[in-house]
Design a protein around this motif. Structure first.
Motif, mmCIF file in Angstrom:
data_model
loop_
_atom_site.group_PDB
_atom_site.id
_atom_site.type_symbol
_atom_site.label_atom_id
_atom_site.label_comp_id
_atom_site.label_asym_id
_atom_site.label_seq_id
_atom_site.Cartn_x
_atom_site.Cartn_y
_atom_site.Cartn_z
ATOM 1 N N GLU A 13 0.798 -3.016 -6.373
ATOM 2 C CA GLU A 13 -0.180 -3.008 -5.504
ATOM 3 C C GLU A 13 -0.299 -1.577 -4.915
ATOM 4 O O GLU A 13 0.846 -1.202 -4.615
ATOM 5 C CB GLU A 13 -0.236 -4.193 -4.613
ATOM 6 N N THR A 14 -1.476 -1.173 -4.352
ATOM 7 C CA THR A 14 -1.360 0.236 -3.693
ATOM 8 C C THR A 14 -2.224 -0.147 -2.178
ATOM 9 O O THR A 14 -3.394 -1.029 -2.416
ATOM 10 C CB THR A 14 -2.045 1.104 -4.536
ATOM 11 N N ARG A 15 -2.263 0.415 -1.528
ATOM 12 C CA ARG A 15 -3.097 0.757 -0.273
ATOM 13 C C ARG A 15 -3.196 2.009 0.318
ATOM 14 O O ARG A 15 -2.251 2.746 0.087
ATOM 15 C CB ARG A 15 -2.598 -0.274 0.755
ATOM 16 N N ASP A 16 -4.327 2.290 0.861
ATOM 17 C CA ASP A 16 -4.580 3.608 1.329
ATOM 18 C C ASP A 16 -4.619 3.467 2.891
ATOM 19 O O ASP A 16 -5.285 2.747 3.256
ATOM 20 C CB ASP A 16 -5.906 4.238 0.887
ATOM 21 N N LEU A 17 -3.566 4.199 3.377
ATOM 22 C CA LEU A 17 -3.684 4.260 4.752
ATOM 23 C C LEU A 17 -4.261 5.165 5.517
ATOM 24 O O LEU A 17 -4.230 6.571 4.905
ATOM 25 C CB LEU A 17 -1.852 4.178 5.248
ATOM 26 N N THR A 18 -4.650 5.056 6.658
ATOM 27 C CA THR A 18 -5.199 6.232 7.336
ATOM 28 C C THR A 18 -4.344 6.326 8.976
ATOM 29 O O THR A 18 -3.551 5.444 9.145
ATOM 30 C CB THR A 18 -6.820 5.832 7.956
ATOM 31 N N PRO A 19 -4.462 7.400 9.435
ATOM 32 C CA PRO A 19 -3.588 7.812 10.535
ATOM 33 C C PRO A 19 -3.938 6.653 11.621
ATOM 34 O O PRO A 19 -4.865 6.321 11.807
ATOM 35 C CB PRO A 19 -4.220 9.217 11.096
ATOM 36 N N GLY A 20 -2.756 6.257 11.981
ATOM 37 C CA GLY A 20 -2.442 5.273 13.050
ATOM 38 C C GLY A 20 -2.340 3.910 12.488
ATOM 39 O O GLY A 20 -1.949 2.899 13.319
ATOM 40 N N ASP A 21 -2.320 3.506 11.123
ATOM 41 C CA ASP A 21 -1.956 2.567 10.591
ATOM 42 C C ASP A 21 -0.639 2.209 10.745
ATOM 43 O O ASP A 21 0.196 3.109 10.470
ATOM 44 C CB ASP A 21 -2.266 2.428 9.360
ATOM 45 N N ARG A 22 -0.318 0.874 11.067
ATOM 46 C CA ARG A 22 1.215 0.455 11.071
ATOM 47 C C ARG A 22 1.385 -0.603 10.101
ATOM 48 O O ARG A 22 0.488 -1.491 9.880
ATOM 49 C CB ARG A 22 1.492 -0.026 12.397
ATOM 50 N N LEU A 23 2.544 -0.660 9.469
ATOM 51 C CA LEU A 23 3.121 -1.672 8.668
ATOM 52 C C LEU A 23 4.313 -2.449 9.391
ATOM 53 O O LEU A 23 5.448 -1.823 9.457
ATOM 54 C CB LEU A 23 3.638 -1.090 7.188
ATOM 55 N N VAL A 24 4.146 -3.763 9.514
ATOM 56 C CA VAL A 24 5.235 -4.633 9.860
ATOM 57 C C VAL A 24 6.191 -5.294 8.845
ATOM 58 O O VAL A 24 5.263 -6.150 8.064
ATOM 59 C CB VAL A 24 4.523 -5.867 11.047
ATOM 60 N N LEU A 25 7.291 -4.929 8.656
ATOM 61 C CA LEU A 25 8.090 -5.784 7.603
ATOM 62 C C LEU A 25 9.135 -6.431 8.389
ATOM 63 O O LEU A 25 9.734 -6.036 9.235
ATOM 64 C CB LEU A 25 8.710 -4.556 6.624
ATOM 65 N N TYR A 26 9.479 -7.695 7.784
ATOM 66 C CA TYR A 26 10.455 -8.465 8.230
ATOM 67 C C TYR A 26 11.075 -9.590 7.281
ATOM 68 O O TYR A 26 10.492 -9.667 6.358
ATOM 69 C CB TYR A 26 9.847 -9.211 9.681
ATOM 70 N N SER A 27 11.995 -9.940 7.827
ATOM 71 C CA SER A 27 12.820 -11.109 6.985
ATOM 72 C C SER A 27 12.542 -12.362 7.605
ATOM 73 O O SER A 27 11.878 -12.335 8.931
ATOM 74 C CB SER A 27 14.323 -10.817 7.038
ATOM 75 N N ASP A 28 12.833 -13.613 6.887
ATOM 76 C CA ASP A 28 12.349 -14.781 7.353
ATOM 77 C C ASP A 28 13.271 -15.193 8.691
ATOM 78 O O ASP A 28 12.897 -16.270 9.334
ATOM 79 C CB ASP A 28 12.536 -15.906 6.191
ATOM 80 N N GLY A 29 14.142 -14.288 8.957
ATOM 81 C CA GLY A 29 14.866 -14.558 10.264
ATOM 82 C C GLY A 29 13.848 -14.513 11.509
ATOM 83 O O GLY A 29 14.188 -14.845 12.464
#
Length: 556
Positions: free
Chosen positions: A476-492
């Protein structure tokens, strides 16, 4: 000649009952005394808490008196303060009939004569119950200082044979199948017996043990010739009498010892004795002395079991500590903090060990790769598999085809990893134009926080790697714009629990993100961490907590 200290000296320790055990002289300084913090614990109230120590001085062994009350004696002479040891010295602690420690260098002949503790035999003229009790108490004191469970059990057998006048003794313990197994044997003369010298069938002993909780005996009556007397079985085996003392499982908590002989379903084994010529003497307090010995033996066996459990627990803790260190070593030492792309991340190991792993790597002048993985299960194997994943991603970081790389990794894990071991992961690439290309292999859906408002979830595009051979991984792809943030995490993160057992959950995570300041990755990462800490309130977590927040800044 200067001795080499590494493994070249031992201490031969002789306890007050005459039993000997060899103890390696390590580490240094090697402390000896009554207190439990010593390297060699001497269970004698007359010995000082920290009595003496052996240390190294320029490669030589030096014995030192630590200000003891009764002094330190070497070969019969009290030392002033310190003494250099050269080998074959006899060290005593200033009390009569106490411990002896023989210092032995490698290659030297060990001269440690053992004096058998004298226990008054049943039936000897002038032997009183007080003398027998004193002998049993002496045995009890030796039990507290023994280094070997088998030595303890042999001491109990010797004492029981001397008290009753029995000719042979067998210590039998119940195994996991509830069958009696011989642990040690003794003759009245002090030697060992072959296990097959036991004449009475063990099943009969077990039946008697299960039917009675107290000491029980069987004696042959030569006048009973009617064929119905219980003693006929003993007569057939050419035995005059048999005595069995139950051993029970002891609860070492306060007050348990007074109930241990009557507690139901607590058999641990039996102390069996018999005689071919003389009858076993159970008069004159001998029965009570035997029960005292049974209590001592039962306590020692329980201590040995608890010690084994503690060693197993320590081994597990050591392995978990190794795994935790491995996990921490996998984390990136630095993260991009300026330019068009910045990242803030953390991974905290739980008391247990999972297999969380995250990394951020440059794969070109204008492209970075981001990966967050969580190996199933806990323990060292999970941490090692996470280490393998790191190596796999490092070697494949230049590969542009993400699905192909994941397919190869999936095939490798499916064929080689242990059954049921797999990993969820989110693997992506982000270039300076803001194009995010990713594959989500069964991992927690990252949350894309748009600068313009709104949150998008990046759902799974395939199954976890290593779960099913031949799995297909979408891209999959996404186009980010300045100021976009991505939160990645584990199930912990979402499965973090408060003291009442409630889960943090995805809804609470989303609300935290929505309420966080719309500034940068550092502030969002800090807000989520603060929310987690306030929610869990110090509760111990069962899984690692991994959180990564990346921010696309663009060409500012």
């Amino acid at each position: 000649m200067t001795p080499n200290p590494a493994g070249t000296a031992t201490l031969s320790v002789v306890d007050p009952n005459g039993r000997k055990v060899s103890v390696p002289l390590y580490p240094f300084p090697f402390r000896m005394g009554r207190s439990s913090d010593n390297n060699l614990i001497l269970r004698d109230s007359r010995i000082s808490r920290n009595h003496a120590q052996i240390s190294l001085d320029d490669g030589h062994f030096v014995l030192e008196d630590l200000g003891s009350r009764h002094g330190v004696w070497v070969n019969g002479t009290r030392i002033d303060k310190t003494l250099r040891l050269t080998g074959s010295e006899r060290v005593e602690f200033g009390v009569p009939d106490g411990y002896q420690v023989h210092f032995v260098l490698a290659g030297q002949a060990e001269e440690t004569p053992l004096v058998k503790a004298k226990i008054p035999e049943s039936g000897r003229a002038g032997t009183t119950n007080l003398e027998k009790l004193r002998a049993v108490l002496e045995v009890a004191r030796s039990l507290q200082s023994s280094f070997s469970t088998d030595d303890v059990l042999n001491t109990v057998l010797d004492a029981a044979l001397a008290v009753t006048g029995a000719e042979r003794g067998f210590m039998m313990l119940l195994d996991e199948n509830n069958e009696l197994q011989i642990r040690c044997t003794r003759s009245r003369a002090g030697g060992e017996l072959p296990p097959d010298d036991l004449r009475v069938p063990r099943r009969l002993i077990l039946q008697a043990l299960e039917s009675r909780r107290d000491l029980f005996s069987m004696s042959f009556d030569p006048t009973a010739m009617d064929g119905l007397s219980p003693g006929n079985t003993i007569m057939d085996l050419e035995l005059r009498s048999v005595v069995c003392v139950p051993l029970v499982r002891v609860n070492l908590s306060a007050g348990a010892a007074t109930q241990m002989l009557t507690a139901a379903k607590s058999n641990a084994g039996v102390l069996y004795m018999d005689s071919r010529i003389t009858a076993v003497d159970l008069a004159g307090g001998n029965r009570e002395l035997l029960q005292t010995l049974a209590i001592e033996a039962s306590t020692v066996l329980e201590n040995a079991r608890l010690l084994e459990e503690e060693r197993a627990r320590q081994k597990i803790e050591e392995e978990l500590d190794v795994a935790r260190r491995i996990q921490q070593s996998l984390l990136p030492r630095s993260l991009p903090s300026e330019g068009w792309f910045v990242v803030h991340g953390s991974s905290e190991a739980s008391h247990q060990v999972g297999g969380d792993y995250f990394d951020v790597l440059p794969i070109g002048p204008d492209t970075w790769s981001i990966v967050v993985a969580d190996v199933s299960g806990k323990g060292v194997s999970s941490a090692l598999l996470a280490s393998f994943l790191q190596g796999a991603f490092l070697s494949a970081s230049c590969t542009s085809d993400i699905p192909e790389m994941l397919s190869r990794l999936n095939g490798f894990l499916s064929a080689r990893s242990e059954h049921g071991k797999y990993a969820t992961l989110f693997y992506s690439k982000l270039d300076s134009s803001g194009r995010l290309t990713y594959a989500n292999a069964g991992h927690c859906a990252p949350m894309l926080v748009r600068a313009a408002g709104g949150i998008e979830k990046l759902e799974a595009t395939g199954m976890p790697v290593g779960l099913v051979d031949g799995a297909v991984f979408g891209l999959e792809t996404r186009d980010l714009t300045p100021g976009d943030r991505l939160v990645l995490y584990s199930d912990g993160v979402t499965e973090a629990q408060d003291p009442e057992g409630e889960f943090y959950g995805r809804k609470r995570l989303r609300k935290t993100i929505e309420a966080a300041p719309r500034s940068g990755s550092a502030e969002l990462h800090a807000a989520i961490r603060k929310s987690l800490l306030e929610f869990t309130r110090g509760a111990e977590q069962s899984d690692d907590v991994t959180l990564v927040v990346l921010e696309y800044r663009g060409n500012r």
